[in-house]
Design a protein around this motif. Structure first.
Motif, mmCIF file in Angstrom:
data_model
loop_
_atom_site.group_PDB
_atom_site.id
_atom_site.type_symbol
_atom_site.label_atom_id
_atom_site.label_comp_id
_atom_site.label_asym_id
_atom_site.label_seq_id
_atom_site.Cartn_x
_atom_site.Cartn_y
_atom_site.Cartn_z
ATOM 1 N N LYS A 310 46.887 33.176 46.842
ATOM 2 C CA LYS A 310 48.006 33.557 48.006
ATOM 3 C C LYS A 310 48.388 34.789 48.074
ATOM 4 O O LYS A 310 48.870 35.400 48.897
ATOM 5 C CB LYS A 310 48.907 32.252 47.828
ATOM 6 C CG LYS A 310 49.766 32.646 46.484
ATOM 7 C CD LYS A 310 50.578 31.366 46.437
ATOM 8 C CE LYS A 310 51.521 31.517 45.078
ATOM 9 N NZ LYS A 310 52.371 30.292 45.077
ATOM 10 N N ASN A 311 48.604 35.442 46.793
ATOM 11 C CA ASN A 311 49.285 36.839 46.434
ATOM 12 C C ASN A 311 48.124 37.779 46.518
ATOM 13 O O ASN A 311 47.406 37.854 45.565
ATOM 14 C CB ASN A 311 50.160 36.912 45.147
ATOM 15 C CG ASN A 311 50.727 38.109 45.250
ATOM 16 O OD1 ASN A 311 50.697 38.877 46.009
ATOM 17 N ND2 ASN A 311 51.590 38.353 43.912
ATOM 18 N N TYR A 312 48.131 38.678 47.627
ATOM 19 C CA TYR A 312 47.183 39.620 47.754
ATOM 20 C C TYR A 312 47.357 40.819 46.829
ATOM 21 O O TYR A 312 46.231 41.500 46.780
ATOM 22 C CB TYR A 312 47.005 39.951 49.193
ATOM 23 C CG TYR A 312 48.148 40.862 49.726
ATOM 24 C CD1 TYR A 312 47.998 42.118 49.845
ATOM 25 C CD2 TYR A 312 49.246 40.492 50.417
ATOM 26 C CE1 TYR A 312 48.963 43.184 50.161
ATOM 27 C CE2 TYR A 312 50.333 41.390 50.593
ATOM 28 C CZ TYR A 312 50.297 42.535 50.808
ATOM 29 O OH TYR A 312 51.221 43.272 50.993
ATOM 30 N N LYS A 313 48.440 41.021 46.411
ATOM 31 C CA LYS A 313 48.550 42.039 45.266
ATOM 32 C C LYS A 313 48.193 41.424 43.833
ATOM 33 O O LYS A 313 48.003 42.419 43.090
ATOM 34 C CB LYS A 313 50.112 42.471 45.238
ATOM 35 C CG LYS A 313 50.487 43.026 46.659
ATOM 36 C CD LYS A 313 52.040 43.286 46.464
ATOM 37 C CE LYS A 313 52.481 44.194 47.984
ATOM 38 N NZ LYS A 313 53.913 44.285 47.736
ATOM 39 N N ALA A 314 48.005 40.501 43.556
ATOM 40 C CA ALA A 314 47.556 39.822 42.244
ATOM 41 C C ALA A 314 46.080 40.366 41.733
ATOM 42 O O ALA A 314 45.352 40.507 42.611
ATOM 43 C CB ALA A 314 47.587 38.341 42.349
ATOM 44 N N LYS A 315 45.990 40.505 40.495
ATOM 45 C CA LYS A 315 44.515 41.108 39.972
ATOM 46 C C LYS A 315 43.715 40.077 40.220
ATOM 47 O O LYS A 315 42.419 40.275 40.851
ATOM 48 C CB LYS A 315 44.916 41.009 38.357
ATOM 49 C CG LYS A 315 43.725 41.804 37.836
ATOM 50 C CD LYS A 315 43.914 41.794 36.330
ATOM 51 C CE LYS A 315 42.706 42.352 35.535
ATOM 52 N NZ LYS A 315 42.981 42.516 34.201
ATOM 53 N N MET A 316 43.919 38.770 40.192
ATOM 54 C CA MET A 316 42.801 37.761 40.401
ATOM 55 C C MET A 316 42.380 37.705 41.924
ATOM 56 O O MET A 316 41.258 37.693 42.289
ATOM 57 C CB MET A 316 43.340 36.270 40.168
ATOM 58 C CG MET A 316 42.276 35.203 40.489
ATOM 59 S SD MET A 316 42.993 33.666 39.565
ATOM 60 C CE MET A 316 44.635 33.302 40.513
ATOM 61 N N THR A 317 43.172 38.002 43.077
ATOM 62 C CA THR A 317 43.117 38.154 44.222
ATOM 63 C C THR A 317 42.068 39.370 44.444
ATOM 64 O O THR A 317 41.299 39.327 45.340
ATOM 65 C CB THR A 317 44.248 38.007 45.050
ATOM 66 O OG1 THR A 317 45.037 36.919 44.802
ATOM 67 C CG2 THR A 317 43.843 37.963 46.775
#
Length: 672
Positions: A310-317
């Motif tokens: 859900k968080n477009y800034k996260a490393k996984m995303t």
């Protein structure tokens, strides 16, 4: 530079004349004998620099930081005795009413606008909402005509191109589906609504989001879509660590054309993956081995539980974004694509089509009520949710509810149990802590401070509720039912486990420390062995990916800050395979953090309902007051027999952003 009094006076008059011209206010010229009395004169002084303050003759009385009148409002200004009125500007916007019609929205009534739109053939007026709607085919005509009204103080904001793109694309939903090249075992297994999911995915060329309710077989639909595009393999499956065995078992059973030697788990970044036809990895390993996965050149990818991105800034995303850019087919799976607010959808939709919205700014401005605050841009809001729902269904997502596709699924009822807790019977220290935390939470205005206070309040509530919770569970177990007990804090899970041991009940416990192998063993034991009557489960560790239909009652000893997580946990029993009516019980204690968290859940659920992602509402659950008939056997003390009344919670003190998206990940990893 020294100036004489005469030079200073001359310069002062020149400045006043310039000011008067700027304000269209004539100023009287100085006479030969002196200055006009309407203009202040300097005081007599020995020094040319010591002057009396000059009074401005500007007709506008303004303050240094006062905002100028808005262009969209009517403003009256008194100007040398005359009253001048600035005309009001009417802003016209457009939004979708359905995939075939759109609505014209006006910031205020405008006769020229109404007269203009009445000339469009497809016009329709709704007397209830007082809105004018038109066919999407006439959008350009409406826009062109309204743009001609600029001289009538009408400002027209065009509909974004991505909205028009979604509703004007040709629909080939009636096209036949050729399944001759697919594994017959898998095709024959699909239920009618699951076959529709396969058809939906193929119509969107293998790039879609399957968001069916929990327990409706999203795994089968995703594998069916990818089986249809078998020529584009190898296939990458990204899932939670606990679900790897489930995916492997499903592939082996329903796609027999894939050899067991061609299916591989990726356990570490050093694994050799070049020979795998189907590779299964966890979300975390995907982010750590992103470049290695890209080098493998996968043609298809399935991302399970995609709401974790859900968080477009996260490393996984960001890792998922890189991989999805180079693969041809992308299928996302989530029973809860939005946990609390619209901005959580952007990253998932971008995995499917990164170019549609252009940027997060465009998406947030349209659907997240993007606005400027003292701390930057705020995208935590909601706007145009009806239009967003239309675009999701038209372009990206297929979602079916259990009650819509499973007519034979047993009923599910919900109860809110008010635990019989008299806070007056608590020891002085506990009572003081609860009162202080409650007062601090209500009085604190800063969101970040409310975060920390509610976390502490939540933890203290777990300790206070233990005796009453255990007493209720003991009553339920006496009815000889198989039940699930969900909790969040370790102290609560330990207490329930201690109760079961003390009363010689057979049970299983699954939390964050349980390995994948242990989980499968424990789930099978609970499902098969009738002597195991209770499953003690962590909400954050077991709310998805498992089936526990041997039970037909769920008890939530504690709440969770996201309504979607709670609904996912409920679906562990209310799913395909359940033969009995299901009862869901939420145990709440008045005077604790439950009072605030329950209202937070209701607010977030309302947002999801507006987006068309749920029909359920927590507020409609039947409420009951727990009746005390004794005490839990020895180890938890005695619970008061006095009924406790509801504590009054000030709705104005509630802040729906107290537990926001960023806090979900932090709190989920807390081992308290």
């Amino acid at each position: 530079m020294w100036c004489s009094p005469a030079e200073i006076e001359r310069k002062r008059l020149e400045a006043l004349q310039k000011l008067s011209k700027k304000c269209n206010s004539p100023i009287k010229a100085a006479s030969n004998t002196g200055i006009d009395q309407n203009v202040a004169t300097p005081a007599k002084c020995s020094s040319p620099f010591k002057m009396r303050p000059i009074q401005s003759t500007s007709p506008f009385k303004t303050k240094p930081y006062e905002k100028t009148p808005s262009a969209t409002s009517t403003t009256s200004v008194k100007f040398n005795g005359d009253l001048r009125v600035y005309s009001k500007t009417v802003t016209v916007t457009f939004s979708l009413l359905s995939s075939q019609r759109f609505v014209v929205n006006m910031s205020a009534y405008s006769a020229p606008v109404v007269e203009t739109i009445k000339t469009v053939a497809s016009k329709s007026f709704d007397p209830t909402t007082r809105e004018w709607s038109f066919s999407v085919k006439d959008y350009k005509e409406v826009l062109t005509k309204l743009n001609l009204l600029s001289s009538a103080n009408v400002l027209v904001e065009a509909m974004p191109n991505f909205v028009l793109t979604c509703v004007t694309e040709p629909d080939d939903s009636e096209a036949d589906l050729d399944t001759s090249q697919m594994d017959p075992t898998l095709i024959q297994t699909l239920l009618p609504f699951q076959y529709e999911g396969l058809k939906f995915g193929v119509q969107r060329k293998g790039r879609c989001l399957i968001a069916d309710d929990m327990g409706l077989g999203k795994t089968f639909q995703a594998l069916a879509i990818m089986n249809y595009y078998r020529k584009d393999w190898p296939l990458l499956i990204v899932t939670t660590a606990s679900m790897k065995n489930v995916w492997e078992g499903t592939i082996m059973k329903y796609i027999p054309s894939v050899s067991i030697m061609q299916v591989q788990y990726m356990i570490s970044s050093r694994d050799f993956i070049e020979d795998s036809l189907v590779l299964i990895v966890s979300h975390d390993l995907m982010s750590r081995c992103c470049e290695k996965l890209i080098e493998r050149k996968f043609g298809c990818i399935i991302i399970d539980e995609s709401h974790n991105l859900k968080n477009y800034k996260a490393k996984m995303t960001q890792a998922a974004m890189k991989i999805c850019k180079v693969v041809k087919r992308v299928v996302l799976l989530s029973g809860t694509p939005v946990l609390s607010r619209p901005k959580e959808l952007y990253s998932q939709l971008s995995l499917i089509d990164e170019k549609l919205f252009g940027s997060f700014f465009n998406y947030a401005k349209r659907y997240c009520a993007l606005h400027q605050t003292n701390f930057g841009l705020d995208s935590s809001g909601k706007s145009n949710l009806q239009e967003l729902e239309i675009i999701l269904k038209k372009k990206f997502m297929i979602r079916r509810k259990k009650e819509d596709v499973l007519g034979c699924l047993p009923n599910k009822s919900e109860e809110v149990i008010k635990l019989n807790m008299n806070l007056g019977d608590l020891n002085k220290a506990d009572k003081t802590v609860l009162e202080q935390l409650s007062n601090q939470y209500v009085e604190t205005k800063k969101s970040s401070d409310k975060h920390s206070i509610l976390i502490s309040f939540f933890c203290e509530t777990a300790k206070i509720k233990i005796p009453a919770v255990c007493l209720h569970i003991e009553k339920v177990l006496k009815e000889k039912k198989k039940i699930l007990v969900f909790a969040h804090h370790k102290i609560m899970l330990d207490a329930v486990e201690e109760l079961l041991k003390f009363n010689n009940y057979k049970y299983i416990r699954i939390d964050g420390s349980s390995s994948t192998t242990q989980r499968k063993y424990l789930i099978d034991k609970f499902q098969i062995d009738s002597q195991y009557v209770c499953a003690v489960l962590s909400i954050t560790s077991t709310n998805a990916g498992i089936s526990l239909t041997a039970a037909n009652q769920v008890v939530f000893a504690e709440l969770h800050w996201n309504p979607s997580i709670l609904k996912q946990a409920e679906a562990r029993v209310h799913r395909i395979g359940q033969e009995n009516a299901v009862l869901i019980q939420y145990l709440l204690a008045s005077g604790t953090a439950d009072d605030y968290m329950w209202q937070l859940l209701q607010k977030k659920q309302d947002i999801l309902r507006e987006m068309g992602l749920t029909k359920e509402v927590f507020s409609v659950a039947q409420q009951k007051q727990e009746k005390n008939t004794g005490s839990s056997r020895g180890i938890f003390g005695t619970i008061s027999k006095e009924n406790n009344t509801d504590s009054g919670v000030d709705n104005q003190a509630m802040d729906e952003d107290v537990l926001d998206d960023d806090m979900d990940d932090i709190l989920s990893n807390m081992d308290i």
